[in-house]
Design a protein around this motif. Structure first.
Motif, PDB file in Angstrom:
ATOM      1  N   HIS A 114       0.559  -1.277   0.018  1.00 50.83           N
ATOM      2  CA  HIS A 114      -0.101  -0.065  -0.071  1.00 50.83           C
ATOM      3  C   HIS A 114       0.679   1.268   0.258  1.00 50.83           C
ATOM      4  CE1 HIS A 114      -2.372  -2.852   0.755  1.00 50.83           C
ATOM      5  NE2 HIS A 114      -3.912  -2.753   0.519  1.00 50.83           N
ATOM      6  N   THR A 115       1.761   1.174   0.603  1.00 45.73           N
ATOM      7  CA  THR A 115       2.875   2.166   1.228  1.00 45.73           C
ATOM      8  C   THR A 115       3.432   2.734  -0.355  1.00 45.73           C
ATOM      9  OG1 THR A 115       3.763   1.985   2.879  1.00 45.73           O
ATOM     10  CG2 THR A 115       5.469   3.145   1.082  1.00 45.73           C
ATOM     11  N   ALA A 116       4.278   1.789  -1.501  1.00 45.76           N
ATOM     12  CA  ALA A 116       4.287   1.551  -2.377  1.00 45.76           C
ATOM     13  C   ALA A 116       3.654   1.888  -4.021  1.00 45.76           C
ATOM     14  CB  ALA A 116       4.470   0.608  -3.621  1.00 45.76           C
ATOM     15  N   TYR A 117       2.262   1.644  -3.422  1.00 46.10           N
ATOM     16  CA  TYR A 117       0.746   2.081  -4.451  1.00 46.10           C
ATOM     17  C   TYR A 117       1.010   3.511  -4.603  1.00 46.10           C
ATOM     18  CZ  TYR A 117      -2.616   1.425  -7.475  1.00 46.10           C
ATOM     19  OH  TYR A 117      -3.924   0.985  -8.425  1.00 46.10           O
ATOM     20  N   LEU A 118       0.162   3.737  -3.565  1.00 45.00           N
ATOM     21  CA  LEU A 118       0.152   5.014  -2.903  1.00 45.00           C
ATOM     22  C   LEU A 118       1.525   6.721  -3.553  1.00 45.00           C
ATOM     23  CD1 LEU A 118      -1.348   7.251  -2.240  1.00 45.00           C
ATOM     24  CD2 LEU A 118      -1.086   6.739   0.611  1.00 45.00           C
ATOM     25  N   PHE A 119       2.435   5.852  -3.119  1.00 40.97           N
ATOM     26  CA  PHE A 119       3.955   6.577  -3.170  1.00 40.97           C
ATOM     27  C   PHE A 119       4.054   6.719  -5.105  1.00 40.97           C
ATOM     28  CE2 PHE A 119       8.164   6.391  -4.839  1.00 40.97           C
ATOM     29  CZ  PHE A 119       8.559   7.818  -4.387  1.00 40.97           C
ATOM     30  N   SER A 120       3.483   5.789  -5.592  1.00 39.35           N
ATOM     31  CA  SER A 120       3.135   5.788  -7.407  1.00 39.35           C
ATOM     32  C   SER A 120       2.254   6.910  -7.603  1.00 39.35           C
ATOM     33  CB  SER A 120       3.119   4.707  -8.349  1.00 39.35           C
ATOM     34  OG  SER A 120       1.943   4.639  -7.883  1.00 39.35           O
ATOM     35  N   ILE A 121       1.056   6.634  -7.281  1.00 41.79           N
ATOM     36  CA  ILE A 121       0.485   7.683  -7.544  1.00 41.79           C
ATOM     37  C   ILE A 121       0.576   9.113  -7.307  1.00 41.79           C
ATOM     38  CG2 ILE A 121      -2.645   8.729  -6.432  1.00 41.79           C
ATOM     39  CD1 ILE A 121      -3.002   5.725  -6.362  1.00 41.79           C
ATOM     40  N   VAL A 122       0.869   9.398  -5.935  1.00 38.88           N
ATOM     41  CA  VAL A 122       1.328  10.711  -5.589  1.00 38.88           C
ATOM     42  C   VAL A 122       2.542  11.699  -6.565  1.00 38.88           C
ATOM     43  CG1 VAL A 122       2.660  12.198  -4.048  1.00 38.88           C
ATOM     44  CG2 VAL A 122       0.723  10.455  -3.028  1.00 38.88           C
ATOM     45  N   VAL A 123       3.468  10.430  -6.497  1.00 37.22           N
ATOM     46  CA  VAL A 123       4.734  10.712  -7.234  1.00 37.22           C
ATOM     47  C   VAL A 123       4.655  11.385  -8.874  1.00 37.22           C
ATOM     48  CG1 VAL A 123       6.730  10.235  -8.732  1.00 37.22           C
ATOM     49  CG2 VAL A 123       6.670   9.748  -6.176  1.00 37.22           C
ATOM     50  N   SER A 124       3.087  10.591  -9.610  1.00 35.19           N
ATOM     51  CA  SER A 124       2.591  10.719 -10.595  1.00 35.19           C
ATOM     52  C   SER A 124       1.671  12.342 -10.661  1.00 35.19           C
ATOM     53  CB  SER A 124       1.501  10.336 -10.655  1.00 35.19           C
ATOM     54  OG  SER A 124       2.147   8.126 -11.309  1.00 35.19           O
TER      55      SER A 124
END
Length: 491
Positions: A114-124
């Motif tokens: 969940h950390t990695a998935y949310l991180f990808s959204i924020v960075v995107s």
């Protein structure tokens, strides 16, 4: 442990496999599992290159040379830098998740996902806004010709606005491969490839939307692949499930993912920077040499596709076995993968060396360009044996979470050996072979540091294991002695 094993058995059945003993990364015959895992990654990379090439051909044939130069020039450079940098971050998350999966730590695995998935959204979202705003400035500092400025700006802004789907797919695919599933990311990439080509034809050829149609086709196909990856993460894995209400970034886990990911991301960008300088140096030799180098790059890509896929495979294998505490399999998988790498890439090296001349005829009929290209390839290709070893050792060290020093060694090879060699010696002697020799010298110089560091790390790990086992044995003996003492006093 029994519950976890049942979960793994169900997942193996879902993936069309037979038993956990035959197919898990932490169990079974290493070379078989490496090959099963490696082939989908390799095919996926080849397919990705295929649809990028087809995309360029359609734009060049039906829009014009300015659009072709825009898609294949500045826009390609900027988009590649963004994606490769993020892929480095995604690989850091994948290594951490592989370690949690190997350790059967369901709590940390859930948090890591969940950390990695949310991180990808924020960075995107950040990249999307910043990229769209700064596109004209970025193109200007790259000296983009005025006749390409409008088309490049259009393409890049559409691309940046849809970067969310690209980065979510890349992160999701990296996570799926981290838990041993390399087949689904390949399947979704095939869907994305076919859809992208179909939409290119429809939007560019039929609807006459020009370069905007090509950009929209790419964004829409990436949207579909991102949806498929997200759907799989919510449905197909019993050991970890993506739940949107659970999306949050755990600081300690994110820090660990970034600690591994950032050096890899910077390393990927460093290769891009050196390639730009080398291309500029190649251009100084004239059009024939530049054309020969461009065709060489297409043939060279065959080798690097296989080599990078093998590197990705060993990283996941090492990561899971490291998490499971199976140190014998950690280092055995590296040795086995080195052997497999030399077999597969050795066949490619032989084929390219022996048949490169007829292969060059696919790109040009100019005899001078062909002669230059053949000379370049045959000069460089024996030194690929050094890069194979370097790729495997770097991949193995990444798997155990050790990326700082390998990255420093790589930076040293690039910025202290290759770049000075190209920028200083090549203009002095102005010979192509002087430029080409910078590759084996840089690889060899890096290996002089990586190899001793690898064996030092290996010795340190085994000494730590011996110390821990000795401590456990002494504790066990102490418990036995205390038990005997208590029994003796009672008697």
């Amino acid at each position: 442990a029994m519950d976890w094993q049942k979960i793994q058995v169900r997942e193996e059945k879902n993936l069309g496999k037979k038993t956990i003993e035959e197919n898990t990364i932490t169990e079974g015959i290493i070379w078989k599992q490496l090959l099963i895992f490696f082939f989908p990654i390799m095919l996926g990379t080849l397919i990705q290159q295929l649809y990028t090439t087809v995309d360029t051909i359609i734009v060049g044939r039906f829009v014009g040379k300015a659009a072709l130069a825009s898609v294949g020039g500045p826009a390609a450079v900027l988009s590649t830098i963004v994606v490769t940098f993020f892929n480095g971050l995604a690989n850091g998350a994948a290594v951490v998740i592989a370690q949690y999966y190997g350790a059967k730590d369901k709590g940390r695995l859930h948090t890591g996902l969940h950390t990695a998935y949310l991180f990808s959204i924020v960075v995107s979202l950040v990249i999307s806004v910043v990229g769209a705003v700064l596109t004209p400035w970025l193109l200007k500092i790259m000296n983009t010709p005025q006749d390409m400025m409008a088309s490049s700006t259009t393409y890049l802004r559409i691309y940046f606005m849809g970067i969310l789907f690209t980065l979510v797919y890349n992160m999701g695919a990296a996570i799926m491969r981290a838990v041993g599933d390399s087949k689904r990311p390949l399947l979704y990439l095939v869907v994305c490839c076919v859809l992208n080509i179909g939409l290119d034809i429809f939007m560019v050829v039929i609807l006459k939307m020009g370069i905007a149609g090509a950009a929209l086709a790419t964004v829409f196909s990436q949207c579909v692949s991102a949806f498929l990856v997200t759907w799989s993460l919510t449905k197909d894995y019993d050991s970890m499930k993506l739940q949107f209400r659970e999306l949050r970034m755990e600081a300690s886990v994110l820090k660990r993912e970034l600690k591994i990911g950032i050096p890899g991301a910077l390393q990927a960008c460093a290769y891009g920077v050196t390639n730009v300088v080398i291309q500029a140096s190649i251009n100084s030799f004239g059009t024939d040499t530049a054309a020969g180098w461009a065709a060489y790059g297409k043939l060279d890509l065959i080798f690097w596709t296989v080599s990078s896929a093998l590197g990705a495979a060993v990283t996941t294998f090492v990561g899971q076995n490291y998490g499971a505490g199976k140190w014998d399999r950690v280092y055995k998988s590296i040795r086995v993968n080195i052997g497999i790498s030399y077999v597969f890439t050795g066949m490619i090296i032989f084929t390219l060396y022996a048949f490169c001349e007829p292969m060059y005829h696919m790109f040009t009929t100019d005899p001078k360009v062909i002669d230059i290209g053949v000379y370049m390839l045959r000069f460089l290709i024996p030194s690929y044996l050094l890069s194979i070893l370097l790729e495997n050792l770097d991949g193995g060290l990444r798997g155990v979470g050790d990326v700082l020093w390998p990255t420093i060694f790589t930076f040293g090879g690039l910025f202290l050996i290759r770049l000075p060699w190209v920028m200083i010696l090549t203009p002095i002697y102005h010979k192509v072979e002087i430029l080409l020799i910078s590759y084996p010298i840089a690889w060899g110089g890096t290996l002089l540091f990586v190899i001793p560091y690898y064996f030092w790390k290996k010795k340190k790990c085994f000494n730590k294991i011996c110390s821990e086992n000795k401590a456990k044995f002494m504790d066990f003996c102490e418990i036995i002695l205390k038990s005997q003492k208590i029994l003796y006093n009672k008697q």
